[in-house]
Design a protein around this motif. Structure first.
Motif, short mmCIF file in Angstrom:
data_model
loop_
_atom_site.label_atom_id
_atom_site.label_comp_id
_atom_site.label_asym_id
_atom_site.label_seq_id
_atom_site.Cartn_x
_atom_site.Cartn_y
_atom_site.Cartn_z
N THR A 1 80.13 1.70 -33.88
CA THR A 1 79.55 1.26 -35.14
C THR A 1 78.25 0.49 -34.92
N GLY A 2 78.24 -0.45 -34.01
CA GLY A 2 77.04 -1.24 -33.78
C GLY A 2 76.77 -2.16 -34.96
N ARG A 3 75.65 -2.83 -34.88
CA ARG A 3 75.28 -3.75 -35.95
C ARG A 3 74.70 -2.95 -37.12
N PRO A 4 75.08 -3.28 -38.35
CA PRO A 4 74.54 -2.56 -39.50
C PRO A 4 73.04 -2.81 -39.66
N ARG A 5 72.34 -1.82 -40.15
CA ARG A 5 70.90 -1.94 -40.37
C ARG A 5 70.63 -2.91 -41.52
N CYS A 6 69.56 -3.69 -41.37
CA CYS A 6 69.13 -4.59 -42.44
C CYS A 6 68.06 -3.93 -43.29
N THR A 7 67.33 -2.99 -42.71
CA THR A 7 66.25 -2.31 -43.44
C THR A 7 66.47 -0.80 -43.35
N THR A 8 65.89 -0.10 -44.30
CA THR A 8 65.96 1.36 -44.27
C THR A 8 64.84 1.89 -43.38
N GLU A 9 64.88 3.17 -43.06
CA GLU A 9 63.83 3.77 -42.25
C GLU A 9 62.49 3.70 -42.97
N GLU B 1 61.51 1.35 -45.07
CA GLU B 1 61.03 -0.03 -44.95
C GLU B 1 60.47 -0.29 -43.55
N ASP B 2 61.11 0.27 -42.53
CA ASP B 2 60.60 0.12 -41.16
C ASP B 2 59.21 0.71 -41.01
N LYS B 3 59.00 1.89 -41.61
CA LYS B 3 57.67 2.52 -41.56
C LYS B 3 56.63 1.64 -42.24
#
Length: 83
Positions: free
Chosen positions: A57-65, A67-69
């Motif tokens: 699972t890992g850590r959940p993302r805080c931003t969407t792809e 938003e990252d761009k």
């Protein structure tokens, strides 16, 4: 102490084949040059689950792809992140 990489699918398959041939876990570990604990945990999980790598699972993302761009564009155009 850091963990090693996951066992390859060939090694996993070899453990299962050797176990069916009657090798002990220690013999399999020596023959395949992997730790006894790796053989034991693979054998134990193979009884209940398939021998494929499991998704973590890992850590959940805080931003969407998207938003990252946007963030990376802002950073590259201004030269720094904070205006």
């Amino acid at each position: 102490m850091a963990r090693n990489k996951e066992l390859s699918s060939e090694t996993r398959q070899s453990v299962l084949v050797l176990r069916n041939e009657g090798y002990s876990m220690r013999e399999m570990a020596k023959k395949l040059k992997i730790s006894y604990n790796a053989v034991y945990s693979l054998h134990r999980t193979a009884q209940t689950v398939s021998n494929q790598n499991r998704k973590r699972t890992g850590r959940p993302r805080c931003t969407t792809e998207q938003e990252d761009k946007y963030i990376s564009k802002q950073k590259s155009s201004t030269g720094s992140f904070i205006k």
